[in-house]
Write a protein that holds these residues in place. Structure first.
Motif, short mmCIF file in Angstrom:
data_model
loop_
_atom_site.label_atom_id
_atom_site.label_comp_id
_atom_site.label_asym_id
_atom_site.label_seq_id
_atom_site.Cartn_x
_atom_site.Cartn_y
_atom_site.Cartn_z
N VAL A 46 1.22 -1.53 0.49
CA VAL A 46 -0.09 0.37 -0.44
C VAL A 46 0.67 0.84 -0.26
CG1 VAL A 46 -1.84 1.25 1.54
CG2 VAL A 46 -1.44 -1.35 1.28
N GLY A 47 1.96 1.17 1.04
CA GLY A 47 3.04 2.13 0.30
C GLY A 47 2.26 3.27 1.55
N SER A 48 3.06 4.19 1.86
CA SER A 48 2.73 6.28 1.58
C SER A 48 2.11 6.49 1.34
CB SER A 48 4.10 6.66 2.81
OG SER A 48 4.33 7.35 1.27
N TYR A 49 1.11 7.67 1.16
CA TYR A 49 -0.12 8.67 0.32
C TYR A 49 1.80 9.51 -0.43
CZ TYR A 49 -3.18 6.37 2.72
OH TYR A 49 -4.75 5.44 3.21
N LYS A 68 -3.30 18.29 2.56
CA LYS A 68 -2.87 18.50 4.22
C LYS A 68 -3.89 18.94 5.28
CE LYS A 68 0.85 21.93 6.56
NZ LYS A 68 2.07 22.47 6.54
N GLU A 69 -4.82 20.13 4.81
CA GLU A 69 -5.64 20.82 6.02
C GLU A 69 -6.86 20.06 5.69
OE1 GLU A 69 -6.58 24.39 4.15
OE2 GLU A 69 -5.07 25.15 4.64
N VAL A 70 -8.09 19.47 4.93
CA VAL A 70 -8.98 18.41 5.20
C VAL A 70 -8.22 16.50 5.53
CG1 VAL A 70 -10.77 18.00 4.07
CG2 VAL A 70 -10.03 20.18 4.12
N LEU A 75 -7.19 11.14 8.30
CA LEU A 75 -6.08 10.13 7.67
C LEU A 75 -5.68 9.74 9.13
CD1 LEU A 75 -4.30 10.39 4.41
CD2 LEU A 75 -6.63 8.65 4.93
N ALA A 76 -4.82 10.94 10.30
CA ALA A 76 -5.09 10.52 11.35
C ALA A 76 -5.52 9.75 12.33
CB ALA A 76 -3.46 11.82 11.60
N GLY A 77 -6.75 9.98 11.91
CA GLY A 77 -7.92 9.90 13.00
C GLY A 77 -8.35 8.44 13.48
N ALA A 82 -13.20 7.93 6.96
CA ALA A 82 -14.26 9.44 6.43
C ALA A 82 -13.07 10.05 5.55
CB ALA A 82 -13.56 9.75 8.01
N ALA A 83 -12.06 9.95 5.08
CA ALA A 83 -11.28 10.91 4.65
C ALA A 83 -11.47 9.98 3.02
CB ALA A 83 -10.02 10.37 4.09
N ILE A 84 -12.85 9.36 2.90
CA ILE A 84 -13.19 8.72 1.67
C ILE A 84 -14.32 10.47 0.90
CG2 ILE A 84 -14.79 7.52 -0.20
CD1 ILE A 84 -13.29 5.14 1.57
N PRO A 85 -15.01 10.82 1.74
CA PRO A 85 -16.03 11.85 1.28
C PRO A 85 -15.18 12.38 0.66
CG PRO A 85 -16.97 10.90 2.82
CD PRO A 85 -15.59 10.21 2.76
#
Length: 514
Positions: A46-49, A68-70, A75-77, A82-85
């Motif tokens: 998968v690797g890093s983003y 960075k802001e959204v 992703l860190a949560g 939750a980052a998909i939308p």
């Protein structure tokens, strides 16, 4: 090339040992359970983003701000999904870079939303053909779908673009193994082992590739080394058992299988193989005991246990066959359908007949024929009972049953032969000849042809001794055996050969009498 399958083949010559322990192709879920639980594998695949220089695209300035802001805080949560939308919104814009599609695809992949992940990776590669991580993950998805040929191209491109890792070469080995390119699979697994020498999966893959090429001696050298390093590894003991079977050293294979059983790690397949080895070695009591132990395993299968019971009957262990049938009924009450029950009843009846319990066999066979009027094997067995019944045979009922069986293609040839033998016993040689010809037109057999020639010769001469006509034909010397029909033999003073009786064995197959 030999296939690696469950060893359950029962042939007319005995229990086959040409097959080996099951090395069935695992589903992707089985593979992924191990791989996705490996943190190193997850990180590698998968690797890093973050993009890699030269082989992965950069994000646009606007995307970097959004990420960075959204996206990054989500992703860190606790729930990365939750980052998909917000990523879906970014990907929907016509200006989205390949990197956005990759990040979204990876989140879909982690959520097991494979079709959506595939679409994002395809879009990422379309926008940036050298996108190594997208190609690699796309290959992974195709493997999950079972399309190994399709998975080969993106993974090969990944390696061409500079991916050098044990996981990449290991998965390449998996693809080549499943597409039956065993030489390429061996090469890929050797690279994987070189890059990750501590990973067991790649060593097992290498062994599979060597076994599929029937290079058992070389594989055995590697296995001896692996067992010295890790003597508690059950997979290595089972692989070596396979190797010994391939090397035609079945008793050495049995030793390995016994070790696995003593370790408490044996499954039904390996215990069945152990039993089959003992069967081929003539150790029928030991084999029967092993079959019972196999049936106690949670993964035992009805079909395999039925074949085991048939094998026991085939070698003359009729009491054990009957006992195993009883245990099968107890072990698989929900798996036995009507057809299976009839199959068991026929086997039980044959075994009882072979043990001399003709009446007991007849009771069972009447029940079978009532439930399944088109069961050809049962019809023949029941006809044999009436033909050989003492003290009063019922030839009329036997003929009726034989004629019914002659209309069932699967058993017609044997039915014609058995019917013909009844007519021979009654000295109706001319009537027997067309029946034997019918049998040969369906299934030509040398010993039946020999019987036909002798019956034709008898038909030409008529009743009495073939040469000197000293008197009527005597009953076959083996007349006392319930499964051998009375047949003409020569007068002791004559030298002319006459028809020998044919035997219907306990497993239903015809053979020439001794």
């Amino acid at each position: 090339m030999k296939k690696i399958l469950v060893l359950t083949a029962i042939t007319s010559m005995g229990v086959g040992l040409s097959a080996q322990l099951p090395l069935d192709r695992p589903t992707f879920n089985e593979v992924s359970k191990q791989m996705w639980s490996d943190p190193a594998f997850i990180k590698s695949f998968v690797g890093s983003y973050a993009p890699l220089e030269n082989v992965e695209p950069d994000f646009s300035n606007d995307e970097k701000v959004q990420l960075k802001e959204v996206v990054a805080p989500l992703l860190a949560g606790p729930t990365q999904s939750a980052a998909i939308p917000p990523l879906e919104k970014m990907a929907a814009s016509g200006s989205a870079t390949a990197g956005v599609h990759f990040v979204l695809g990876t989140l879909y992949l982690q959520e097991d939303r494979m079709a959506q992940a595939e679409a994002q990776y395809v879009e990422a590669v379309k926008k940036f053909p050298r996108y190594r991580k997208a190609l690699k993950n796309l290959s992974l998805i195709y493997m999950q779908q079972g399309d190994y040929k399709k998975a080969l191209d993106p993974l090969s491109k990944t390696i061409d673009l500079g991916e050098v890792s044990g996981n990449a070469y290991g998965m390449l080995g998996v693809i080549h193994l499943y597409t039956e390119d065993y030489v390429a699979a061996e090469s890929a697994y050797r690279m994987a082992v070189m890059l990750e020498p501590s990973k067991k999966d790649w060593k097992l893959g290498l062994l599979k590739a060597m076994q599929m090429q029937e290079r058992f001696k070389e594989a055995n050298v590697l296995l001896n080394s692996l067992l010295q390093e890790d003597p508690n590894n059950v997979d290595y003991w089972l692989f070596q058992a396979n190797n010994y079977v391939g090397l035609e050293r079945p008793l050495d294979a049995a030793k390995n299988l016994e070790i696995v059983e003593r370790m408490g790690r044996a499954k039904a397949d390996s215990v069945e193989l152990l039993a089959n080895i003992y069967m081929n070695s003539g150790l029928y009591d030991v084999a029967y005991s092993a079959y019972q132990r196999a049936m106690e395993k949670g993964d035992a299968k009805y079909e395999n246990m039925y074949r085991a019971a048939s094998a026991l009957a085939q070698v003359g262990s009729f009491n054990e066959a009957i006992e195993l049938v009883g245990k099968i009924r107890q072990r698989f009450p929900r798996d036995i359908q009507t057809a299976d029950n009839i199959q068991l009843l026929v086997l039980e009846a044959r075994s009882k007949r072979a043990l001399g319990d003709s009446e007991g066999a007849a009771v069972i066979l009447e029940k079978v024929v009532e439930e399944d009027p088109m069961n050809g094997q049962a019809l023949i067995e029941l006809a044999l009972y009436y033909r050989n019944r003492t003290p009063e045979p019922d030839y009329q009922k036997a003929v009726f049953l034989f004629e019914r069986a002659e209309n069932i293609r699967e058993v017609a040839a044997d039915a014609y032969v058995q019917h013909a033998q009844l007519l021979v016993a009654q000295r109706k040689f001319k009537d027997a000849v067309p029946l034997l010809k019918n049998a040969q037109s369906i299934n030509f057999r040398e010993y039946v042809e020999d019987f036909l020639v002798r019956v034709q010769r008898a038909a030409a001469v008529g009743p009495g001794c073939l040469l000197c006509r000293r008197g009527p034909f005597r009953a076959a010397a083996t007349m006392g055996r319930s499964n051998v029909i009375n047949a003409p033999v020569r007068d002791r003073a004559c030298r002319q050969s006459v028809p020998k009786p044919l035997v219907l064995g306990a497993t239903g197959s015809l053979s020439a009498s001794a």
